[in-house]
Design an enzyme around this catalytic site. Structure first.
Site, PDB file in Angstrom:
ATOM      1  N   ASP A 332     -18.192 -29.524  -2.632  1.00  0.00           N
ATOM      2  CA  ASP A 332     -18.878 -29.099  -1.406  1.00  0.00           C
ATOM      3  C   ASP A 332     -19.666 -30.287  -0.852  1.00  0.00           C
ATOM      4  O   ASP A 332     -19.815 -31.315  -1.514  1.00  0.00           O
ATOM      5  CB  ASP A 332     -19.812 -27.939  -1.739  1.00  0.00           C
ATOM      6  N   GLU A 335     -18.635 -34.145   3.391  1.00  0.00           N
ATOM      7  CA  GLU A 335     -18.212 -34.716   4.684  1.00  0.00           C
ATOM      8  C   GLU A 335     -18.473 -36.235   4.776  1.00  0.00           C
ATOM      9  O   GLU A 335     -17.705 -36.876   5.502  1.00  0.00           O
ATOM     10  CB  GLU A 335     -18.939 -33.981   5.830  1.00  0.00           C
ATOM     11  N   ASP A 413     -18.783 -22.552   6.342  1.00  0.00           N
ATOM     12  CA  ASP A 413     -19.905 -21.603   6.420  1.00  0.00           C
ATOM     13  C   ASP A 413     -19.803 -20.743   7.676  1.00  0.00           C
ATOM     14  O   ASP A 413     -20.453 -21.003   8.704  1.00  0.00           O
ATOM     15  CB  ASP A 413     -21.237 -22.364   6.398  1.00  0.00           C
TER      16      ASP A 413
END
Length: 929
Positions: A332, A335, A413
């Site tokens: 997670d 990015e 999300d």
């Protein structure tokens, strides 16, 4: 402008100029970067030049590429994007972004796919890839026009046009790679929350699934299992015994997946930080010092995953972490996400010290979009280090073109709203059309509180998507299937029971995704690409021949869909679980789909479980389908340890509308059984003729050749004696050929095509010529001949030929070696003997013993052009003659009731002018005559 054909049929690289071609950054999109650099020989291609040509221009430092396509072309793909399925009229920017609570207008999400999937008005399909990792604008706001802008220079790669969407996505996957076949348990339902904050809570969730008889395979651990959010650690107070928890989960059929973010807390004495600092793995600030950004633990350093040294360091940490009973890993925040910054990420001036082949030392702006993909790669490799025989499972939030080779993904999300439920389907569909078939949303919505109606509707839809996981964030209500009362719990049970009934079908679709790159879940227009009315449909999707129709608003579903279904027969069905809150299911006419029993987890399945076939006949009263099976968790399938069964059904009016379903081909079935199946009904034989072996019969010999599995010869019978000389089954053994030193290397399982077939010729010979694509511009070709004028001989000419080897390699292929591997049956093993005279003139006799073993003969110890296998009990023998100048090595390998007499060529590259050839023959002898 410069262009050249690359990779395969109808794939072209375009550059703004020769200078732009030379200055383009290394490729990180394709499965092999060299594919972009090597011109292929298009002389044998149907299309030798591109149909659509881009126009290039400069806008400051930006290179702009424009493609004009025919009117009524519709656009899709562009990776992970919010909004509708059709992307016509949209503009996005490829810049991986932590996008909590995104909406339909958000222009940059967690992943970057500078790829446009186009469907022309005719139903033909065309694709465009901007091969750049830099921030990229993809503008589709003008009808039938693609405008792409990014920092210069970068190549544009086009695919097609191809006759249909399937052909386009297969070609795209050929270039960018396919998913690894996931462990079968990863196809089950999965339950997650941020966070199940204690091991006790995790245990309670898992046991509640079992007590309520709601199927589930996986429970997830978010960041609260860690000690102060430090990766590779456990909070000793709330997760005191991770191994014990893993064992408890395993004992009741659960797998555990644990989160690992990229950020490593800056803290001396913390192993991951100390070892990372010692090995100098951190991304640097512009001043050359390790960069520290803010994330969950506080100040963190970021591993530079673009560097192989860093990936190996990370993989070793993962290996150690997996020893705690970890079954899968969740990457997670990659990015990479950085708190307390306007950009939500690190400065673009940060410095990466990447591998030379991907660009070397570059600013973060160059590597930003591929950072998450490289972390997923390192994580995948770490799980393989932990257990090389077990398929890893990795989930990544960030990704790029090609990330599907290492990890599954989810749509980030999302919110617990009807709008986000509506976006779930097009987001997963467009990811599939961009090369990532293993995706799905957080069922129920991550942020906010789902209503009972929204949750059950989402569970009904999500349970039919490739990745099925419920997930919600802190501060929201509980969103497990039982959290909304008995009625919702029961409907969730129905929905998940459906998923588990379909697991045999899902697993077969995932096998196709791994093998060819086909999406598991496809848009409705795949059923009829020429039907413009299907192009915008977001309220239905296909799982192979199954159509799933849903309602994406609080209103109840439409019951009468006759006017909105694709053309043809679509037979509605259910499992006695029909409810207005669950999707409608239809099976396409002409399809057979395998289903299994309801189970509580994948590990509960047994070999003796009944497979139930759902059959919908087409207008001709016929149907077909297939089922893929293996052990579900290992890599044995790569070595032939799988079962692929093909079914056909036909209705016989003369038998009172009786429908007969047959196994027409299975790689675990012997050919004799298949013959019996077709002899029972002559009319079926015509239907399945393409799957029947080719019989060559002349003189005293019958040979059976199977084109669709490695072009293998599965039978060589000497008719006067009735003696079968070959041993093996469809999936292995018999007569095979390989293209390398490794056992069962490329060439033995690929589908071959028949390029020439001469049956019952006037000159009394029967002949078949086969070719199989073994990659890299090479084909393995085989000619098999039997003739009346040589009644006891089978002649075989085998070759590795270069068809489209790139000029960048000097016209020469990779190193290859032709390896002829006939597995001979020993009816009387201890009375069998191999005889030959070597080049030196010495005579050899090798007899079978109780021990297996190999014997290799090279140089002057090779047989002098022939060797023979005798069965002294029956007096029968087979002589193998070959051209000594073509054979560098001979190998004998004794096995259970069998022996191989292998012929190996030299090992070398090949070009069009220098193929590798082995010409040889088998003569059958009866010494009693």
């Amino acid at each position: 402008m410069a262009w050249m054909p690359i990779v395969g049929e109808s794939i072209f690289r375009f550059d703004a100029s020769d200078v732009a071609w030379k200055n383009a950054a290394p490729c990180m999109s394709l499965v092999d970067p060299k594919l972009r650099e090597d011109r292929v020989d298009a002389s044998n291609f149907e299309r030798k030049s591109p149909v659509f040509l881009p126009q290039f221009e400069m806008d400051g430092r930006q290179q702009v590429a424009v493609l004009l396509l025919p009117l009524n072309t519709t656009f899709y793909g562009t990776g992970e994007v919010g909004g509708s399925l059709e992307r016509t009229g949209k503009r996005i920017y490829t810049w991986n972004t932590d996008a909590w609570g995104y909406n339909q207008s958000t222009t940059s999400l967690y992943q970057s796919h500078p790829w446009v999937f186009c469907v022309l008005a005719t139903g033909e399909s065309f694709g465009v890839l901007a091969d750049t990792t830099l921030r990229c604008e993809i503008d589709l706001r003008k009808e039938a026009t693609i405008r792409i802008a990014a920092a210069a220079p970068y190549p544009l790669i086009t695919f097609g046009p191809y006759p249909n969407p399937e052909a386009l996505i297969v070609a795209f996957a050929q270039a960018t790679g396919t998913i690894q076949l996931p462990p079968k348990w990863a196809l089950g339902y999965q339950q997650c929350r941020w966070s199940y904050e204690t091991a006790e809570k995790v245990s309670k969730i898992a046991h509640t699934f079992r007590e309520t008889n709601i199927p589930c395979d996986v429970v997830w651990m978010d960041i609260d299992y860690m000690d102060g959010f430090k990766c590779f650690t456990f909070d000793k107070e709330v997760f005191p015994d991770p191994n014990g928890l893993s064992n408890e989960l395993h004992n009741i059929g659960f797998k555990g997946i644990w989160m690992l973010d990229p950020g490593i807390k800056v803290e001396e004495g913390y192993e991951a930080y100390d070892t990372g600092s010692a090995e100098d793995v951190w991304i640097q600030s512009a001043n050359g010092k390790p960069y520290a950004g803010e994330c969950w633990p506080g100040p963190v350093s970021f591993p530079d995953f673009t560097n192989e040294k860093t990936r190996k360091w990370w993989s070793k940490l993962v290996k150690k972490f997996v020893a705690n009973g970890v079954d899968g890993i969740w990457n997670d925040m990659n990015e990479p996400a950085v708190f307390k910054t306007v950009s939500k990420t690190m400065p673009e001036t940060n410095i990466h010290r990447g591998d030379e082949e991907v660009g070397g030392v570059q600013p973060h702006s160059y590597y930003h979009n591929v950072y998450g993909m490289f972390q997923a790669k390192a994580t995948y490799e770490g799980m393989l280090l932990a257990n090389k025989d077990k398929r890893p499972f990795v989930l990544t939030r960030a990704g790029f073109v090609g990330a599907q080779r290492f990890a599954a993904t989810w749509t980030g999300d999302n919110l617990a709203t009807w709008e986000h439920l509506g976006m779930s389907i097009p987001m997963a569909l467009n990811l599939g059309l961009s090369g990532q078939p293993f995706s799905g949303p957080d069922i129920g919505g991550f942020a906010g509180d789902a209503t009972p109606k929204l949750f059950v509707r989402w569970m009904g839809i999500g349970s039919m998507m490739p990745f099925a996981r419920g997930h919600s964030e802190k501060g929201t209500i509980d969103q497990e299937p039982w959290s909304f009362g008995p009625e919702v719990e029961n409907l969730c049970r129905f929905a998940l029971n459906r998923r588990y009934r379909f697991l045999p079908h899902f697993y077969t679709l995932f096998y196709q995704a791994h093998l060819k790159g086909l999406p598991v879940m496809t848009p409705l227009f795949f059923a009829d690409p020429s039907d413009l009315s299907l192009r915008k449909r977001d309220d239905a999707f296909l799982l192979g021949p199954i159509l799933v129709s849903v309602s994406l608003t609080p209103k109840n579903r439409k019951e009468n869909l006759e006017g909105v279904l694709p053309k043809g027969i679509w037979q509605r069905f259910h499992f006695g679980d029909d409810n207005p809150e669950l999707p409608l299911l239809f099976l396409k006419g002409g399809a057979i789909v395998p289903t299994g029993p309801v189970i509580q987890h994948v590990g509960e399945a047994k070999l003796t479980d009944t497979i139930t076939l759902l059959v919908a006949l087409n207008t001709e009263g016929k149907a077909e389908g297939m089922l893929y099976e293996d052990d579900g968790d290992s890599f044995g399938f790569k070595h032939g340890k799988y079962l692929l069964t093909h079914y056909e059904a036909q209705q016989f009016k003369e038998d009172g509308d009786e429908v007969v379903v047959r196994v027409v081909h299975s790689e675990e079935k012997s050919q004799n059984l298949l013959d019996v199946v077709f002899e029972e009904h002559d009319s079926i034989k015509g239907v399945g003729a393409v799957l029947l072996p080719i019989d060559l019969q002349a003189g005293n010999v019958t040979v059976k050749v199977v084109p669709w599995i490695g072009g293998r010869i599965i039978s060589m019978i000497h008719k006067p004696s009735g003696y079968e000389w070959l041993e093996g089954r469809f999936e292995s053994g018999c007569y095979e050929e390989y293209s390398g030193n490794e056992f069962r290397s490329a060439g033995c399982t690929e589908e071959y095509k028949v390029v020439k077939r001469d049956m019952q010729a006037l000159d009394g010979q029967e002949f078949v010529s086969l070719e199989g694509d073994i990659g890299g511009g090479l084909i393995l070709a085989r000619d098999v001949l039997v003739a009346k004028n040589n009644p006891d001989i089978v002649s075989i000419n085998s070759r590795i030929e270069a068809r489209s080897v790139g000029a960048g390699s000097g016209g020469f292929s990779r190193l290859v070696r032709l390896r002829v591997h006939p597995l001979m049956k020993l009816v009387n093993p201890l009375d069998s003997v191999i005889k030959f005279t070597d080049i030196n003139g010495d005579h050899h006799e090798l007899r079978a013993t109780m021990e297996f073993g190999e014997h290799t003969y090279e140089g002057t110890y090779r047989p002098n052009g022939e060797w023979r296998l005798d069965d002294t009990e029956t007096g029968l023998a087979i002589i193998n003659r070959f051209d000594l100048n073509q054979v560098a090595l001979c190998l004998i390998s004794w096995g259970p009731g069998s022996v191989t007499l292998e012929l190996w060529s030299e090992e070398r590259p090949v070009s069009k002018e220098t193929p590798i050839t082995i010409t040889h023959e088998y003569e059958f002898i009866d010494t009693n005559v």
